[in-house]
Design a protein around this motif. Structure first.
Motif, PDB file in Angstrom:
ATOM      1  N   UNK A 268       0.828  -1.214   0.000  1.00 55.67           N
ATOM      2  CA  UNK A 268       0.000   0.000   0.000  1.00 55.67           C
ATOM      3  C   UNK A 268       0.859   1.259   0.000  1.00 55.67           C
ATOM      4  N   UNK A 269       2.112   1.161   0.406  1.00 61.10           N
ATOM      5  CA  UNK A 269       3.008   2.318   0.406  1.00 61.10           C
ATOM      6  C   UNK A 269       3.600   2.455  -1.000  1.00 61.10           C
ATOM      7  N   UNK A 270       2.758   2.939  -1.918  1.00 58.45           N
ATOM      8  CA  UNK A 270       3.103   2.906  -3.341  1.00 58.45           C
ATOM      9  C   UNK A 270       3.543   4.238  -3.932  1.00 58.45           C
ATOM     10  N   UNK A 271       3.747   5.251  -3.112  1.00 59.64           N
ATOM     11  CA  UNK A 271       4.188   6.565  -3.612  1.00 59.64           C
ATOM     12  C   UNK A 271       5.461   6.965  -2.896  1.00 59.64           C
ATOM     13  N   UNK A 272       6.412   7.517  -3.641  1.00 55.90           N
ATOM     14  CA  UNK A 272       7.632   8.077  -3.045  1.00 55.90           C
ATOM     15  C   UNK A 272       7.440   9.578  -2.957  1.00 55.90           C
TER      16      UNK A 272
END
Length: 110
Positions: free
Chosen positions: A10-14
């Protein structure tokens, strides 16, 4: 309370985590500039849009929930930068007090 389970995917954005720094103007004041602290992987969820009229113009206030892994750096007053967008952190909390994740309520800078 049962621990919160989040799939690591779910942590798919930098994003860049930025802190405000006052650049003195020599006359006792200064301009706030943003300095990158580090990069993080996050999940960004839009929450609400509220519009209002101010000085004869329509303004929109956009809020988001940003989830990230727990760390000692993320705090109120910092911001997440995603491309040309800036999300100012209004609050930070540990949703299940497990010290694994943080939930940040943010407001998009206009």
């Amino acid at each position: 309370m049962a621990p919160l389970f989040l799939d690591p995917g779910v942590f798919n954005r930098r994003v860049a985590l930025d802190q405000p720094v006052v650049d003195p103007d020599g006359a006792g004041g200064g301009e706030t500039v943003w300095q990158e602290v580090r990069e993080l992987s996050v999940r960004i969820e839009p929450l609400s849009v509220a519009s209002r009229e101010r000085f004869g113009q329509r303004e929109a206030n956009v809020t988001h929930r940003v989830l990230c892994r727990a760390n000692d750096i993320v705090e109120r007053g910092l911001s997440f930068r995603l491309g040309g967008r800036r999300l100012i952190i209004l609050s930070v909390h540990d949703p299940d007090e497990s010290r694994r994740y943080l939930v940040c309520r943010c407001e998009e800078e206009r």
